[in-house]
Structure formats: C-alpha cells, structure tokens
Design a protein around this motif. Sequence first.
Motif, PDB file in Angstrom:
ATOM      1  N   SER A  97      -2.699   1.756   6.898  1.00 19.10           N
ATOM      2  CA  SER A  97      -1.380   1.223   6.526  1.00 19.10           C
ATOM      3  C   SER A  97      -1.349   0.703   5.092  1.00 19.10           C
ATOM      4  O   SER A  97      -0.283   0.396   4.566  1.00 19.10           O
ATOM      5  CB  SER A  97      -0.984   0.100   7.482  1.00 19.10           C
ATOM      6  OG  SER A  97      -1.934  -0.949   7.409  1.00 19.10           O
ATOM      7  N   GLU A  98      -2.508   0.638   4.443  1.00 16.55           N
ATOM      8  CA  GLU A  98      -2.589   0.147   3.069  1.00 16.55           C
ATOM      9  C   GLU A  98      -2.818   1.266   2.051  1.00 16.55           C
ATOM     10  O   GLU A  98      -2.885   1.000   0.853  1.00 16.55           O
ATOM     11  CB  GLU A  98      -3.719  -0.881   2.958  1.00 16.55           C
ATOM     12  CG  GLU A  98      -3.505  -2.105   3.823  1.00 16.55           C
ATOM     13  CD  GLU A  98      -4.737  -2.992   3.901  1.00 16.55           C
ATOM     14  OE1 GLU A  98      -5.764  -2.672   3.258  1.00 16.55           O
ATOM     15  OE2 GLU A  98      -4.678  -3.995   4.618  1.00 16.55           O
ATOM     16  N   VAL A  99      -2.941   2.495   2.520  1.00 20.41           N
ATOM     17  CA  VAL A  99      -3.199   3.633   1.628  1.00 20.41           C
ATOM     18  C   VAL A  99      -1.980   4.554   1.663  1.00 20.41           C
ATOM     19  O   VAL A  99      -1.645   5.104   2.714  1.00 20.41           O
ATOM     20  CB  VAL A  99      -4.464   4.411   2.060  1.00 20.41           C
ATOM     21  CG1 VAL A  99      -4.705   5.595   1.125  1.00 20.41           C
ATOM     22  CG2 VAL A  99      -5.674   3.493   2.104  1.00 20.41           C
ATOM     23  N   SER A 100      -1.338   4.715   0.504  1.00 17.26           N
ATOM     24  CA  SER A 100      -0.151   5.568   0.449  1.00 17.26           C
ATOM     25  C   SER A 100      -0.534   6.993   0.073  1.00 17.26           C
ATOM     26  O   SER A 100      -1.605   7.249  -0.486  1.00 17.26           O
ATOM     27  CB  SER A 100       0.852   5.021  -0.569  1.00 17.26           C
ATOM     28  OG  SER A 100       0.377   5.217  -1.884  1.00 17.26           O
ATOM     29  N   ALA A 101       0.373   7.909   0.354  1.00 19.91           N
ATOM     30  CA  ALA A 101       0.183   9.294  -0.070  1.00 19.91           C
ATOM     31  C   ALA A 101       0.076   9.356  -1.590  1.00 19.91           C
ATOM     32  O   ALA A 101      -0.712  10.134  -2.137  1.00 19.91           O
ATOM     33  CB  ALA A 101       1.339  10.161   0.430  1.00 19.91           C
TER      34      ALA A 101
END
Length: 187
Positions: A97-101
């Motif tokens: 949930s803390e890593v974006s595309a």
Amino acid sequence: MITLVFPITLVGIWLPFFSDVESHKVLTSRAKYALRATLVLAELKSANGWTSASALAEAADVPRKFLEAILTQLRDHGLLESRRGPAGGHRLAAQPSEVSAADVIRAVDGPLAMTPCASVTAFRACDDCADLATCRMRALMRRARDAVASVLETCTLADLIAEGRVPAVLDLTQLRPRAKPEAKAAV
C-alpha cells in the motif's frame, strides 16, 4: 529529423505522434516486467519471506537475466531488499500500500514526463529549446505529465492486487482517426 503525424483524435483534439519511437515516452518492457515482479512480491509480502530471482521470474513470466537487472534497479531505488545465499532472494522493502505504480516505473524508466522540461523529478530544458520561458509546448507537456502522474501515483501495488489484475492499457494502434466533418455544399 522528427516528423509529426496525426493519426487519432481524442475529444476533437488531434493527437500528435512522433515518427521515431525514441521521441516520445512509452511504457517499456522493462517497466512492465518490473510491475509484474513487484506485484508478485507484493502478493508474497504477508509471508515475509525471500523469493529467489528464478522463482520470481517464473511467477512473473519474465526472462530471468532481464529480471535480474531490473531487480538491481528496484533495489538501488529502495523499493526492494535483497539478500544473497541459499536462504536469500528479494522482497518488497515497504508494504504494497506504500508502493505506487509511479515508484516502480520511475525506478526503471526514469521520469514520467514526455519531455525533460515537463519533468518534476528530473527537470531540464529540452536540447532543442530556444527559450524555456516562451516555449508554447511546455504547458501542454506539463498537463500531460500531471495527468499520467495523477493516475500512476495514486495506484498502489495493493490497489492492483485488490483489483485482481493490472488494468488494461489502451492500445492506441487500434484506434482509427475520427473523420473530419465535410464542408456543406452551398445551396
């Protein structure tokens, strides 16, 4: 020399495409493979274990040698942790949930912007720019960059897992140009 062609329209606006592929930003195979691999690692995050490069390559359907270079880039950008040895492998450094595309794409492809003058993370004037202050393309390129970034920065690996699939990418090659309105004959 770069030749502009105008193959499609979107909401009545003709969209230019550059005839040489390196002139515009496209999502590379490297970025697609990186997203696939990080999604596999995100799904395994709750197990808190390490995944070998060969197991990850098989699960993500990515060529192993190519994946190893990608994993190094992701690690160097702080997205992955790596450990050597028989019990080693790779795992996400943060919660899905803390890593974006956008984080993943930037790690392997660089800035999201189509031109360097529109980039937030790697701004510089374009090589062929006569005057950055009066450039008529810069505002358009910033709006395009902001639109792409708003989608990619708000979509996390957890979001993609919850959807159960990576969203389909619009294949612009399948679109046909919208016919121009014909002039009405004078009566």
